[in-house]
Design a protein around this motif. Structure first.
Motif, PDB file in Angstrom:
ATOM      1  N   LEU A 153       0.814  -1.208   0.000  1.00 59.04           N
ATOM      2  CA  LEU A 153       0.000   0.000   0.000  1.00 59.04           C
ATOM      3  C   LEU A 153       0.856   1.270   0.000  1.00 59.04           C
ATOM      4  N   LEU A 154       2.023   1.214   0.649  1.00 64.44           N
ATOM      5  CA  LEU A 154       2.879   2.400   0.738  1.00 64.44           C
ATOM      6  C   LEU A 154       3.653   2.640  -0.552  1.00 64.44           C
ATOM      7  N   LEU A 155       3.983   1.570  -1.248  1.00 66.49           N
ATOM      8  CA  LEU A 155       4.760   1.714  -2.479  1.00 66.49           C
ATOM      9  C   LEU A 155       3.826   1.912  -3.667  1.00 66.49           C
ATOM     10  N   PRO A 156       4.296   2.612  -4.679  1.00 65.18           N
ATOM     11  CA  PRO A 156       3.465   2.783  -5.879  1.00 65.18           C
ATOM     12  C   PRO A 156       3.231   1.446  -6.581  1.00 65.18           C
ATOM     13  N   GLU A 157       2.043   1.305  -7.141  1.00 63.33           N
ATOM     14  CA  GLU A 157       1.699   0.059  -7.837  1.00 63.33           C
ATOM     15  C   GLU A 157       2.372   0.029  -9.199  1.00 63.33           C
ATOM     16  N   PRO A 158       3.022  -1.075  -9.543  1.00 59.63           N
ATOM     17  CA  PRO A 158       3.599  -1.193 -10.891  1.00 59.63           C
ATOM     18  C   PRO A 158       2.498  -1.351 -11.938  1.00 59.63           C
ATOM     19  N   GLU A 159       2.904  -1.289 -13.198  1.00 59.34           N
ATOM     20  CA  GLU A 159       1.951  -1.462 -14.274  1.00 59.34           C
ATOM     21  C   GLU A 159       1.397  -2.893 -14.226  1.00 59.34           C
ATOM     22  N   PRO A 160       0.082  -3.053 -14.272  1.00 58.97           N
ATOM     23  CA  PRO A 160      -0.489  -4.422 -14.202  1.00 58.97           C
ATOM     24  C   PRO A 160      -0.148  -5.226 -15.441  1.00 58.97           C
ATOM     25  N   GLU A 161       0.117  -6.491 -15.218  1.00 55.83           N
ATOM     26  CA  GLU A 161       0.394  -7.422 -16.307  1.00 55.83           C
ATOM     27  C   GLU A 161      -0.597  -8.581 -16.229  1.00 55.83           C
ATOM     28  N   PRO A 162      -0.955  -9.163 -17.384  1.00 58.28           N
ATOM     29  CA  PRO A 162      -1.911 -10.281 -17.372  1.00 58.28           C
ATOM     30  C   PRO A 162      -1.412 -11.449 -16.522  1.00 58.28           C
ATOM     31  N   GLY A 163      -2.321 -12.008 -15.712  1.00 53.71           N
ATOM     32  CA  GLY A 163      -1.993 -13.170 -14.893  1.00 53.71           C
ATOM     33  C   GLY A 163      -1.329 -12.844 -13.575  1.00 53.71           C
ATOM     34  N   GLU A 164      -1.146 -11.529 -13.232  1.00 51.90           N
ATOM     35  CA  GLU A 164      -0.509 -11.198 -11.968  1.00 51.90           C
ATOM     36  C   GLU A 164      -1.497 -11.294 -10.815  1.00 51.90           C
ATOM     37  N   GLN A 165      -0.975 -11.174  -9.584  1.00 49.47           N
ATOM     38  CA  GLN A 165      -1.791 -11.239  -8.392  1.00 49.47           C
ATOM     39  C   GLN A 165      -2.625  -9.973  -8.265  1.00 49.47           C
ATOM     40  N   PRO A 166      -3.629  -9.967  -7.366  1.00 45.84           N
ATOM     41  CA  PRO A 166      -4.445  -8.770  -7.177  1.00 45.84           C
ATOM     42  C   PRO A 166      -3.590  -7.604  -6.687  1.00 45.84           C
ATOM     43  N   THR A 167      -4.072  -6.413  -6.937  1.00 47.97           N
ATOM     44  CA  THR A 167      -3.371  -5.223  -6.468  1.00 47.97           C
ATOM     45  C   THR A 167      -3.536  -5.076  -4.970  1.00 47.97           C
ATOM     46  N   ALA A 168      -2.766  -4.154  -4.380  1.00 46.91           N
ATOM     47  CA  ALA A 168      -2.857  -3.929  -2.940  1.00 46.91           C
ATOM     48  C   ALA A 168      -4.229  -3.399  -2.555  1.00 46.91           C
ATOM     49  N   ALA A 169      -4.809  -2.529  -3.388  1.00 49.97           N
ATOM     50  CA  ALA A 169      -6.141  -2.009  -3.088  1.00 49.97           C
ATOM     51  C   ALA A 169      -7.184  -3.129  -3.106  1.00 49.97           C
ATOM     52  N   GLU A 170      -7.053  -4.039  -4.077  1.00 47.94           N
ATOM     53  CA  GLU A 170      -7.996  -5.161  -4.139  1.00 47.94           C
ATOM     54  C   GLU A 170      -7.823  -6.079  -2.935  1.00 47.94           C
ATOM     55  N   MET A 171      -6.587  -6.328  -2.517  1.00 49.66           N
ATOM     56  CA  MET A 171      -6.356  -7.161  -1.331  1.00 49.66           C
ATOM     57  C   MET A 171      -6.910  -6.497  -0.082  1.00 49.66           C
TER      58      MET A 171
END
Length: 264
Positions: A90-108
């Motif tokens: 949550l503290l670090l910036p989110e990288p660019e999403p790639e297909p098949g990756e895990q959920p984002t911090a906001a989604e978690m």
């Protein structure tokens, strides 16, 4: 929660009455229950919960408990590690999403908040059920139940055709009987033949055949059968050549019989 753990609080070491004990940390049922209690301390809606603040409170809780008991349950430690990981995401910036990756911090974080809301709803429902009046404690059943009065009213919605058909079906069902026909008492050809044979030797010269009929009174049907049987028996004897038959007039005129000879 069952496991090779201890019963702990913040005031002293745990007692070990057996090999498998029940872990009870200040009355909490698990790490998610601890998170829910910490979230309630923020006095905000669970939909607007600060996950960062909640993670700090949980990590502080785990560190405080481990000061007295190093053998903390694995579930609490796994939750602490996961919250630390979530806080860093949550503290670090989110990288660019790639297909098949895990959920984002906001989604978690939203998934965690949803699980807390669901746990709160379950606990509220359980509490509401437990505070309801209980049979045998708050109220009691009657000794003898009251009877139920059943009132039955028949409503018929039929037409005239239906009534006539029902009546006809009833008549057909009730009128079926076995027909017993008694055998009639008739004068047979064998009886007439025996009677004429007995009279062959006593027959005078030409006599009316009707004079050899048996005396039958009060039974017209049997009398008719006697006339027919006697006529047939006379024809049979004439065929054998034992009697002669003649009829002088036209139809329905008297028939005459005579013993022996050839029929005239």
């Amino acid at each position: 929660m069952q496991g090779d753990v201890f019963q702990a609080d913040e005031h002293g070491p745990a007692e070990q009455p057996g090999e498998r004990l029940l872990l009870d940390l200040d009355g909490f049922e698990g790490p998610l229950d601890v998170l829910l209690a910490l979230a309630r301390e923020q006095k905000v809606d669970l939909a607007k919960l600060s996950i960062l603040k909640l993670a700090d409170q949980y990590l502080e809780f785990v560190a405080r408990v481990r000061q007295h008991h190093l053998d903390l349950a694995a579930e609490y430690l796994v939750m602490a590690a996961w919250l630390a990981y979530l806080k860093s995401r949550l503290l670090l910036p989110e990288p660019e999403p790639e297909p098949g990756e895990q959920p984002t911090a906001a989604e978690m974080a939203e998934i965690l908040a949803f699980r807390l809301r669901r746990l709160e709803a379950m606990q509220s429902a359980g509490t509401a059920l437990m505070v309801r009046p209980q049979l045998g404690r708050h109220f009691f059943a009657r000794g003898e139940p009251e009877g139920i009065v059943v009132v039955t009213r028949s409503l018929y919605d039929v037409q005239l055709f239906d009534l006539l058909k029902a009546y006809a079906d009833h008549v057909v069902r009730t009128s079926v009987r076995t027909l017993h026909i008694e055998a009639p008492d008739l004068y047979s050809v064998e009886d007439a033949l025996r009677r004429l044979e007995r009279m062959l030797g006593r027959m005078p010269d030409w006599s009316v055949l009707s004079s050899y009929l048996p005396a039958i009174l009060g039974d017209p049907l049997k009398m008719k059968s006697a006339i027919a049987s006697t006529f047939i028996a006379a024809l049979e004897l004439a065929k054998q050549g034992r009697v002669q038959l003649r009829q002088d007039g036209g139809p329905y005129s008297p028939i005459y019989i005579k013993a022996g000879g050839v029929a005239a």
